[in-house]
Write a protein that holds these residues in place. Sequence first.
Motif, PDB file in Angstrom:
ATOM      1  N   ALA A  55      17.571  35.604  19.586  1.00  0.00           N
ATOM      2  CA  ALA A  55      17.114  34.318  20.122  1.00  0.00           C
ATOM      3  C   ALA A  55      16.761  34.392  21.602  1.00  0.00           C
ATOM      4  CB  ALA A  55      18.192  33.258  19.897  1.00  0.00           C
ATOM      5  N   GLN A  56      17.010  35.522  22.226  1.00  0.00           N
ATOM      6  CA  GLN A  56      16.725  35.683  23.650  1.00  0.00           C
ATOM      7  C   GLN A  56      15.256  35.397  23.933  1.00  0.00           C
ATOM      8  OE1 GLN A  56      19.295  36.450  25.536  1.00  0.00           O
ATOM      9  NE2 GLN A  56      18.527  37.310  27.426  1.00  0.00           N
ATOM     10  N   GLY A  57      14.965  34.435  24.804  1.00  0.00           N
ATOM     11  CA  GLY A  57      13.599  34.106  25.175  1.00  0.00           C
ATOM     12  C   GLY A  57      12.810  33.344  24.122  1.00  0.00           C
ATOM     13  N   ARG A  58      13.496  32.828  23.102  1.00  0.00           N
ATOM     14  CA  ARG A  58      12.818  32.098  22.034  1.00  0.00           C
ATOM     15  C   ARG A  58      13.371  30.683  21.916  1.00  0.00           C
ATOM     16  NH1 ARG A  58      12.576  35.922  16.853  1.00  0.00           N
ATOM     17  NH2 ARG A  58      11.130  34.325  16.178  1.00  0.00           N
ATOM     18  N   VAL A  59      12.551  29.795  21.363  1.00  0.00           N
ATOM     19  CA  VAL A  59      12.983  28.427  21.092  1.00  0.00           C
ATOM     20  C   VAL A  59      13.762  28.439  19.782  1.00  0.00           C
ATOM     21  CG1 VAL A  59      12.219  26.078  20.568  1.00  0.00           C
ATOM     22  CG2 VAL A  59      11.048  27.413  22.339  1.00  0.00           C
ATOM     23  N   VAL A  60      14.935  27.802  19.801  1.00  0.00           N
ATOM     24  CA  VAL A  60      15.792  27.740  18.619  1.00  0.00           C
ATOM     25  C   VAL A  60      16.104  26.279  18.312  1.00  0.00           C
ATOM     26  CG1 VAL A  60      17.990  28.430  17.568  1.00  0.00           C
ATOM     27  CG2 VAL A  60      16.879  29.933  19.246  1.00  0.00           C
ATOM     28  N   VAL A  61      15.899  25.876  17.066  1.00  0.00           N
ATOM     29  CA  VAL A  61      16.326  24.566  16.601  1.00  0.00           C
ATOM     30  C   VAL A  61      17.625  24.780  15.833  1.00  0.00           C
ATOM     31  CG1 VAL A  61      15.826  22.600  15.094  1.00  0.00           C
ATOM     32  CG2 VAL A  61      14.009  23.586  16.506  1.00  0.00           C
ATOM     33  N   LEU A  62      18.709  24.221  16.347  1.00  0.00           N
ATOM     34  CA  LEU A  62      20.001  24.247  15.670  1.00  0.00           C
ATOM     35  C   LEU A  62      20.126  22.955  14.890  1.00  0.00           C
ATOM     36  CD1 LEU A  62      22.071  25.434  18.711  1.00  0.00           C
ATOM     37  CD2 LEU A  62      21.602  26.781  16.670  1.00  0.00           C
ATOM     38  N   TYR A  63      20.585  23.074  13.649  1.00  0.00           N
ATOM     39  CA  TYR A  63      20.613  21.912  12.774  1.00  0.00           C
ATOM     40  C   TYR A  63      21.899  21.909  11.949  1.00  0.00           C
ATOM     41  CZ  TYR A  63      19.183  18.793   8.967  1.00  0.00           C
ATOM     42  OH  TYR A  63      19.125  17.786   8.040  1.00  0.00           O
ATOM     43  N   TRP A  64      22.849  21.035  12.314  1.00  0.00           N
ATOM     44  CA  TRP A  64      24.090  20.876  11.572  1.00  0.00           C
ATOM     45  C   TRP A  64      23.826  19.946  10.390  1.00  0.00           C
ATOM     46  CZ3 TRP A  64      24.038  21.569  16.799  1.00  0.00           C
ATOM     47  CH2 TRP A  64      24.982  22.451  17.354  1.00  0.00           C
ATOM     48  N   TRP A  65      24.272  20.327   9.188  1.00  0.00           N
ATOM     49  CA  TRP A  65      23.989  19.574   7.976  1.00  0.00           C
ATOM     50  C   TRP A  65      25.120  19.762   6.972  1.00  0.00           C
ATOM     51  CZ3 TRP A  65      23.563  22.116   3.276  1.00  0.00           C
ATOM     52  CH2 TRP A  65      23.494  23.504   3.346  1.00  0.00           C
ATOM     53  N   ARG A  87       7.237  29.146  12.522  1.00  0.00           N
ATOM     54  CA  ARG A  87       7.923  30.432  12.722  1.00  0.00           C
ATOM     55  C   ARG A  87       6.958  31.520  13.189  1.00  0.00           C
ATOM     56  NH1 ARG A  87       9.624  31.932   6.513  1.00  0.00           N
ATOM     57  NH2 ARG A  87       7.518  31.806   5.668  1.00  0.00           N
ATOM     58  N   GLU A  88       5.692  31.438  12.775  1.00  0.00           N
ATOM     59  CA  GLU A  88       4.704  32.423  13.240  1.00  0.00           C
ATOM     60  C   GLU A  88       4.455  32.297  14.738  1.00  0.00           C
ATOM     61  OE1 GLU A  88       3.458  34.978  11.459  1.00  0.00           O
ATOM     62  OE2 GLU A  88       4.761  34.293   9.833  1.00  0.00           O
ATOM     63  N   ARG A  89       4.750  31.124  15.286  1.00  0.00           N
ATOM     64  CA  ARG A  89       4.613  30.910  16.739  1.00  0.00           C
ATOM     65  C   ARG A  89       5.896  31.295  17.478  1.00  0.00           C
ATOM     66  NH1 ARG A  89       2.958  25.106  18.034  1.00  0.00           N
ATOM     67  NH2 ARG A  89       2.888  25.989  20.121  1.00  0.00           N
ATOM     68  N   GLY A  90       6.890  31.801  16.747  1.00  0.00           N
ATOM     69  CA  GLY A  90       8.115  32.277  17.381  1.00  0.00           C
ATOM     70  C   GLY A  90       9.317  31.353  17.267  1.00  0.00           C
ATOM     71  N   LEU A  91       9.179  30.232  16.572  1.00  0.00           N
ATOM     72  CA  LEU A  91      10.301  29.306  16.429  1.00  0.00           C
ATOM     73  C   LEU A  91      11.393  29.897  15.548  1.00  0.00           C
ATOM     74  CD1 LEU A  91      11.391  26.340  16.894  1.00  0.00           C
ATOM     75  CD2 LEU A  91      10.486  25.876  14.615  1.00  0.00           C
ATOM     76  N   LEU A  92      12.617  29.775  16.002  1.00  0.00           N
ATOM     77  CA  LEU A  92      13.775  30.114  15.179  1.00  0.00           C
ATOM     78  C   LEU A  92      14.462  28.820  14.785  1.00  0.00           C
ATOM     79  CD1 LEU A  92      15.463  33.069  17.138  1.00  0.00           C
ATOM     80  CD2 LEU A  92      14.102  33.203  15.050  1.00  0.00           C
ATOM     81  N   VAL A  93      14.904  28.742  13.547  1.00  0.00           N
ATOM     82  CA  VAL A  93      15.716  27.627  13.075  1.00  0.00           C
ATOM     83  C   VAL A  93      17.021  28.226  12.587  1.00  0.00           C
ATOM     84  CG1 VAL A  93      15.983  25.842  11.304  1.00  0.00           C
ATOM     85  CG2 VAL A  93      13.788  26.123  12.460  1.00  0.00           C
ATOM     86  N   LEU A  94      18.121  27.611  12.978  1.00  0.00           N
ATOM     87  CA  LEU A  94      19.426  28.017  12.483  1.00  0.00           C
ATOM     88  C   LEU A  94      20.166  26.783  12.009  1.00  0.00           C
ATOM     89  CD1 LEU A  94      21.651  30.067  11.937  1.00  0.00           C
ATOM     90  CD2 LEU A  94      22.415  29.740  14.302  1.00  0.00           C
ATOM     91  N   GLY A  95      20.295  26.670  10.691  1.00  0.00           N
ATOM     92  CA  GLY A  95      21.093  25.610  10.118  1.00  0.00           C
ATOM     93  C   GLY A  95      22.556  26.004  10.165  1.00  0.00           C
ATOM     94  N   LEU A  96      23.422  25.013  10.305  1.00  0.00           N
ATOM     95  CA  LEU A  96      24.866  25.245  10.293  1.00  0.00           C
ATOM     96  C   LEU A  96      25.493  24.261   9.324  1.00  0.00           C
ATOM     97  CD1 LEU A  96      25.305  25.666  14.127  1.00  0.00           C
ATOM     98  CD2 LEU A  96      25.593  27.469  12.412  1.00  0.00           C
ATOM     99  N   SER A  97      25.874  24.756   8.157  1.00  0.00           N
ATOM    100  CA  SER A  97      26.479  23.903   7.137  1.00  0.00           C
ATOM    101  C   SER A  97      27.931  23.608   7.501  1.00  0.00           C
ATOM    102  CB  SER A  97      26.432  24.583   5.776  1.00  0.00           C
ATOM    103  OG  SER A  97      27.200  23.860   4.840  1.00  0.00           O
ATOM    104  N   VAL A  98      28.314  22.347   7.371  1.00  0.00           N
ATOM    105  CA  VAL A  98      29.707  21.958   7.597  1.00  0.00           C
ATOM    106  C   VAL A  98      30.436  21.751   6.269  1.00  0.00           C
ATOM    107  CG1 VAL A  98      29.175  20.947   9.842  1.00  0.00           C
ATOM    108  CG2 VAL A  98      29.247  19.479   7.822  1.00  0.00           C
ATOM    109  N   ASP A  99      29.807  22.152   5.168  1.00  0.00           N
ATOM    110  CA  ASP A  99      30.422  22.029   3.847  1.00  0.00           C
ATOM    111  C   ASP A  99      31.727  22.819   3.784  1.00  0.00           C
ATOM    112  OD1 ASP A  99      28.689  20.656   1.639  1.00  0.00           O
ATOM    113  OD2 ASP A  99      27.267  21.755   2.883  1.00  0.00           O
ATOM    114  N   GLN A 100      32.710  22.281   3.068  1.00  0.00           N
ATOM    115  CA  GLN A 100      33.948  23.003   2.809  1.00  0.00           C
ATOM    116  C   GLN A 100      33.753  24.046   1.710  1.00  0.00           C
ATOM    117  OE1 GLN A 100      36.991  22.499   4.397  1.00  0.00           O
ATOM    118  NE2 GLN A 100      35.913  21.148   5.800  1.00  0.00           N
ATOM    119  N   ASP A 101      32.842  23.767   0.788  1.00  0.00           N
ATOM    120  CA  ASP A 101      32.591  24.604  -0.373  1.00  0.00           C
ATOM    121  C   ASP A 101      31.276  25.363  -0.174  1.00  0.00           C
ATOM    122  OD1 ASP A 101      32.084  25.694  -2.872  1.00  0.00           O
ATOM    123  OD2 ASP A 101      32.285  23.790  -3.955  1.00  0.00           O
TER     124      ASP A 101
END
Length: 167
Positions: A55-65, A87-101
């Motif tokens: 992610a160094q030098g890149r835009v990252v969208v963090l998304y808790w769900w 994503r072809e323009r360099g966007l990173l997306v990182l979802g973060l699940s808060v599910d127990q299961d």
Amino acid sequence: MDRRRCCLGTALALGLAASRAGATGPLKHLPAPGSALQLPDVPLLEGGEFKAASAQGRVVVLYWWASWCPFCALVTPSIQKLWRTQRERGLLVLGLSVDQDLAAARAYRAKRGHDFPSGWLTPAVEAVLPKPQGLPVTVVRGRDGRVAAAETGQLFPEDVELLARFL
């Protein structure tokens, strides 16, 4: 579109003002725009690992769900579309699940065809990236490693599309 753009800007400004005022309500742990945001390595739900170094030098969208969150069900397709189109323009997306299961989280993603990188919010991940109160939560980390935008709650598809402006 202008009304929504205005609403998003107002919501972001209110979030910044509330976080600077020390709010503890729904904005608890929501990082303030301009603050540095460290990323941990995150094990991904479908295998592999998100490496913070990538992610160094890149835009990252963090998304808790969560699979059980009705507002996430409305926003996640837009996050998926953003990732697919940018994503072809360099966007990173990182979802973060808060599910127990974990099986429920994986099944939810598979059923809906979501394939943007998504991990599970383990205690180790949460030690570096504490989950803001509420769901869903969307945070944009700019190329400089600082928070460019942070929002808790449902976003309209047009609002999610506007996140591409940080590229």
